[in-house]
Design a protein around this motif. Sequence first.
Motif, PDB file in Angstrom:
ATOM      1  N   GLU A 302       0.811  -1.216   0.000  1.00 39.48           N
ATOM      2  CA  GLU A 302       0.000   0.000   0.000  1.00 39.48           C
ATOM      3  C   GLU A 302       0.845   1.268   0.000  1.00 39.48           C
ATOM      4  N   SER A 303       2.093   1.173   0.467  1.00 40.93           N
ATOM      5  CA  SER A 303       2.998   2.326   0.465  1.00 40.93           C
ATOM      6  C   SER A 303       3.848   2.386  -0.796  1.00 40.93           C
ATOM      7  N   ASN A 304       3.488   1.580  -1.799  1.00 38.69           N
ATOM      8  CA  ASN A 304       4.159   1.572  -3.104  1.00 38.69           C
ATOM      9  C   ASN A 304       5.576   1.015  -3.028  1.00 38.69           C
ATOM     10  N   GLN A 394      -3.053   6.389  -3.701  1.00 41.67           N
ATOM     11  CA  GLN A 394      -3.621   6.644  -2.382  1.00 41.67           C
ATOM     12  C   GLN A 394      -4.279   8.013  -2.326  1.00 41.67           C
ATOM     13  N   THR A 396      -5.563  10.894   0.051  1.00 38.42           N
ATOM     14  CA  THR A 396      -5.302  11.330   1.427  1.00 38.42           C
ATOM     15  C   THR A 396      -6.124  12.539   1.840  1.00 38.42           C
ATOM     16  N   ASP A 407      -7.715   3.917   1.729  1.00 37.56           N
ATOM     17  CA  ASP A 407      -7.067   2.614   1.580  1.00 37.56           C
ATOM     18  C   ASP A 407      -7.682   1.532   2.463  1.00 37.56           C
ATOM     19  N   TYR A 643       6.440   9.140   5.746  1.00 36.79           N
ATOM     20  CA  TYR A 643       5.332   8.202   5.850  1.00 36.79           C
ATOM     21  C   TYR A 643       5.396   7.159   4.730  1.00 36.79           C
ATOM     22  N   GLY A 644       5.275   5.878   5.113  1.00 35.61           N
ATOM     23  CA  GLY A 644       5.263   4.800   4.139  1.00 35.61           C
ATOM     24  C   GLY A 644       6.622   4.441   3.581  1.00 35.61           C
ATOM     25  N   LYS A 645       7.697   4.980   4.169  1.00 38.49           N
ATOM     26  CA  LYS A 645       9.042   4.714   3.651  1.00 38.49           C
ATOM     27  C   LYS A 645       9.889   3.935   4.655  1.00 38.49           C
TER      28      LYS A 645
END
Length: 678
Positions: A302-304, A394, A396, A407, A643-645
Amino acid sequence: MNNQKNRIIATTILSITTIITGCNGSESSSEATTSPPSAYACSIETNNTSNDLRIYQVMVESFIDGDTNIGHGTGYGSSHHNGDIQGIIDSLDYIKSLGMNAIWMTPVFNSEPLKGQDHWADRLDATGYFATDYFTIDPRFGDIDKAKELVETAHKKGLYVFFDGVFGHHKANIMPSPTGQLPSGASNPVSYPESLPFYQEVAEYWIKELKIDGWRLDQAYQVPTDAWTEIRRTVDQASSSVTYTNSDGQIVNPLGYMVAEIWNNENYIKETGYGEQDNPALCSAYDFPVRYRVVETFAVNESNVGNKGGKWLDEGMRLHALYPDHAKPNLMLGNHDLVRFGDLLQRGNIANPEDAEYWQRYKAAISFQAAYTGPITLYYGDEIGDQLDGFSQQVTNDTCAIDGLCDDHVARTSAKIEGISVSLNTKQLNLKAYVTELMTLRAQHPALSSGQRTNIIATENAYVDHKQFTDDILLYLVSTSDQTQTLTLAANNIGSKGTLTNLQSGTKLNLAGGLYEIELAPFEAKFLSVDQPSIEGPIENDSSKPNPDNDSFMAQCDNPTMNEPGPITETLYVVGDFSDSNWKHVSSRAFQYKGDGVYQVVVNEKIGSYKMQYASNDWAQQFTADNTTLSLGQEATLVPGGYGKDTATTIFQAGHYVWSLKFANDGTPEQTMIAQCP
């Protein structure tokens, strides 16, 4: 349901054993917590049967509208929001035709509106996850007679039925049980042990009333493990007290299967779900860690984050060794809280439904499920490669919930059931046929669902497992590459001395000079039977085991701390889902300056797979590995985080490890590393 034929005898013995040990499901909640409960083993019969579960998950309100006179008409996600129990009944033949043998429905208990509640509460009511009355069917889904019809019809068709149990929270207007019990404490989460008798009554009631086969357990971490032991005991006793006639005409007990939702890493799932080796809590939990590895290999998460390979898959499977012996992980590809696999393919700019690669990657991911030892769950729509038109990236903004595009609920789309709600296109029908073929193969070959796994190959481009259950022996191969490749397998490595037979095509592969040459198209999977196994058996691959040897400055654990600040002005920490910190900044994970732009901290780490970033106390400074993966003993490029990394790393041996960061004189991030200390 052939595996159920001995359950009456088994559960009778279980009941006798329970009486002898003086344990029962109605003991006081204070006893369950103030003194350690006696160890209560997982049922061997249930565990063995659960391996072969092929569960089809239904989100009730977004599935099929079988009765136009009822329905919520609102909810989260983009569906019609009018799904009901009749719609599930209408779809049972379709579900059975896929080769599935069980269904799990999201909660169907009544959520009574509060006076003046807003539309957000109306939407939440449609999910069923905050119930008012645990002992009444939501009239917008149906009634008790319709629920009974569903369970009885499913059983006649050879399908187990699992309800969704929310035993850690409820709606504010909660109603008492038939015996007058109520949960205690706040509504989210409730208090244990005081709430235990109420939820034991819930678990028992529906097994006895409808003869359901068990429970999926929402947010299972909200319930203490000793309470889970007692609820499991109650489920076993209730299941042993009733019977039904299955599709083979056998009189059987409900299965009594319970599977936990614990959305976290392996150590947390063990701690809050499975319990200890000598004191089991729950016996099965959804395999979120491996699910993420599957989507990161064949699509993106989901965070690519993606572009992983066979080694990444093997690492995740090997971490099952962290679990106690009674653990039965259950692998899913998606669910109602995750983004659909097809949308993830588009989020990663990998493939669209118009592309052949979209469907081949979908097949590869589902093939991994089919080859998985333990129960599996298929989310409705995955069998046809479903996705949401116009959505991939996504969303946001503040309106994503109103539009149904957040999501955590975007996968709640209107069900596309062939012959009931839609006519499928050629590509959808092709994937559906593939799913049916693999589920049938899984039912016919216990090596897939119950076999011992020995990894043969785990590279960036391919993954090969040897699977064996008694005399059923086969190989599972899958390409993790977008290029055609030829795998060379040595006969002695795979424990074979004769032909290999493709279980789908029937073609045979001959041995030549002690080797097999097997061509794999991009993301192709193959299932090959080992026709003449050797006595010696397979040789386990060790290429994916980490190589910690590194003598660089960043790999040293005893570098002296310098009495100078270095290029970074704020203290940085290793912050992640470690059991000692759980995304908190703790002093034992604070970096110290070692000179030459290098910061280090030595930490005693447990075995496990972890996600983390390097961050200051206020998160103003965050850093991560460039490809978000950190291999032991290997330097990686350090880049700004966010975020997401999160960086992911896998530790296979407990002990002391040194975390290192290197910055240029102007504070520009350069490298990071984790290395094992001598």
